[in-house]
Design a protein around this motif. Structure first.
Motif, PDB file in Angstrom:
ATOM      1  N   TYR A 126       0.668  -1.208   0.059  1.00 53.84           N
ATOM      2  CA  TYR A 126       0.015   0.010   0.122  1.00 53.84           C
ATOM      3  C   TYR A 126       0.795   1.415   0.065  1.00 53.84           C
ATOM      4  CZ  TYR A 126      -3.784   3.231   0.697  1.00 53.84           C
ATOM      5  OH  TYR A 126      -4.712   4.114   0.638  1.00 53.84           O
ATOM      6  N   GLU A 130       0.710   3.882  -2.936  1.00 55.09           N
ATOM      7  CA  GLU A 130       0.048   5.411  -2.566  1.00 55.09           C
ATOM      8  C   GLU A 130       1.334   6.484  -3.124  1.00 55.09           C
ATOM      9  OE1 GLU A 130      -1.917   7.053   1.210  1.00 55.09           O
ATOM     10  OE2 GLU A 130      -0.173   6.055   1.657  1.00 55.09           O
ATOM     11  N   PRO A 156      -5.329   3.641  -4.513  1.00 52.91           N
ATOM     12  CA  PRO A 156      -5.267   4.165  -3.037  1.00 52.91           C
ATOM     13  C   PRO A 156      -6.036   5.332  -3.255  1.00 52.91           C
ATOM     14  CG  PRO A 156      -3.267   3.331  -3.818  1.00 52.91           C
ATOM     15  CD  PRO A 156      -3.970   3.513  -4.935  1.00 52.91           C
ATOM     16  N   ARG A 160      -6.052   5.702   4.017  1.00 54.29           N
ATOM     17  CA  ARG A 160      -5.483   4.443   4.370  1.00 54.29           C
ATOM     18  C   ARG A 160      -6.022   3.311   5.193  1.00 54.29           C
ATOM     19  NH1 ARG A 160       0.339   4.509   4.709  1.00 54.29           N
ATOM     20  NH2 ARG A 160       1.171   2.059   4.820  1.00 54.29           N
ATOM     21  N   ASP A 163      -9.089   1.937   2.972  1.00 57.42           N
ATOM     22  CA  ASP A 163      -8.429   1.113   1.698  1.00 57.42           C
ATOM     23  C   ASP A 163      -8.052  -0.188   2.338  1.00 57.42           C
ATOM     24  OD1 ASP A 163      -9.180   2.996  -0.164  1.00 57.42           O
ATOM     25  OD2 ASP A 163      -7.068   3.790  -0.200  1.00 57.42           O
ATOM     26  N   LEU A 164      -7.393  -0.236   3.600  1.00 63.28           N
ATOM     27  CA  LEU A 164      -6.701  -1.535   4.044  1.00 63.28           C
ATOM     28  C   LEU A 164      -8.042  -2.230   4.531  1.00 63.28           C
ATOM     29  CD1 LEU A 164      -3.362  -0.088   5.479  1.00 63.28           C
ATOM     30  CD2 LEU A 164      -3.762  -1.315   3.498  1.00 63.28           C
TER      31      LEU A 164
END
Length: 175
Positions: A126, A130, A156, A160, A163-164
């Motif tokens: 990630y 990003e 992304p 964060r 998205d995660l």
């Protein structure tokens, strides 16, 4: 040679009862693929077979402990690259530099954390996506159903946690 290996991979998938779904889209020239959950060596063989069938040229990240005298040469011939998931800062920089140096690169991250069932605990993938504005494609491997699913790519968003969270949700659906 490529047609021959593709036929072998298709035969293996059919003979062993595996199937796959999802959009095997034309990946953008630079893409990050995250596959999971971690099934050990099975991940490696499924990844190689799927890539062979789809014709996607990529680099598969394999834990650096497997790059020894016996397997190192074979892994490099299969377009694998050593990866140390424990040194996240150094690996993030190394992989970012790799992306910057190539016009085309599809990099595949295996699932690094068996306990949580996701590779989200150390999201090197990630951080790179990003930083370099790269799309992420999630791939789930369901061992019980012998099914591989390729999800649509996403960029992304800058959020964060969200998205995660999405990535965790996708991989948790297999537990």
């Amino acid at each position: 040679m490529a047609k021959f290996t593709r036929r072998i991979a298709v035969w293996w998938f059919r003979k062993s009862g595996w199937s796959f779904s999802g959009q095997i889209a034309d990946f953008q020239p630079k893409t990050i693929v995250v596959a999971g959950p971690n099934l050990g060596i099975l991940n490696f063989f499924v990844a190689i077979a799927v890539l062979t069938i789809t014709g996607v040229r990529s680099t598969l990240l394999v834990h650096s402990k497997y790059f020894n005298v016996a397997f190192g040469t074979v892994l490099r011939r299969l377009s694998c690259r050593p990866y140390n998931p424990n040194s996240t800062v150094e690996e993030t920089q190394n992989l970012s530099n790799l992306f910057k140096s190539r016009k085309k690169l599809t990099l595949i991250f295996g699932n690094a954390d068996r306990r949580e069932g996701t590779s989200i605990s150390q999201p090197v993938f990630y951080a790179i996506a990003e930083k370099l504005h790269l799309p992420i494609v999630l791939v789930t491997i369901d061992k019980k159903k012998k099914h591989v699913r390729i999800y649509s790519e996403f960029m992304p968003s800058g959020n964060r946690a969200r998205d995660l969270g999405y990535c965790k949700k996708v991989f948790a659906s297999l537990n």
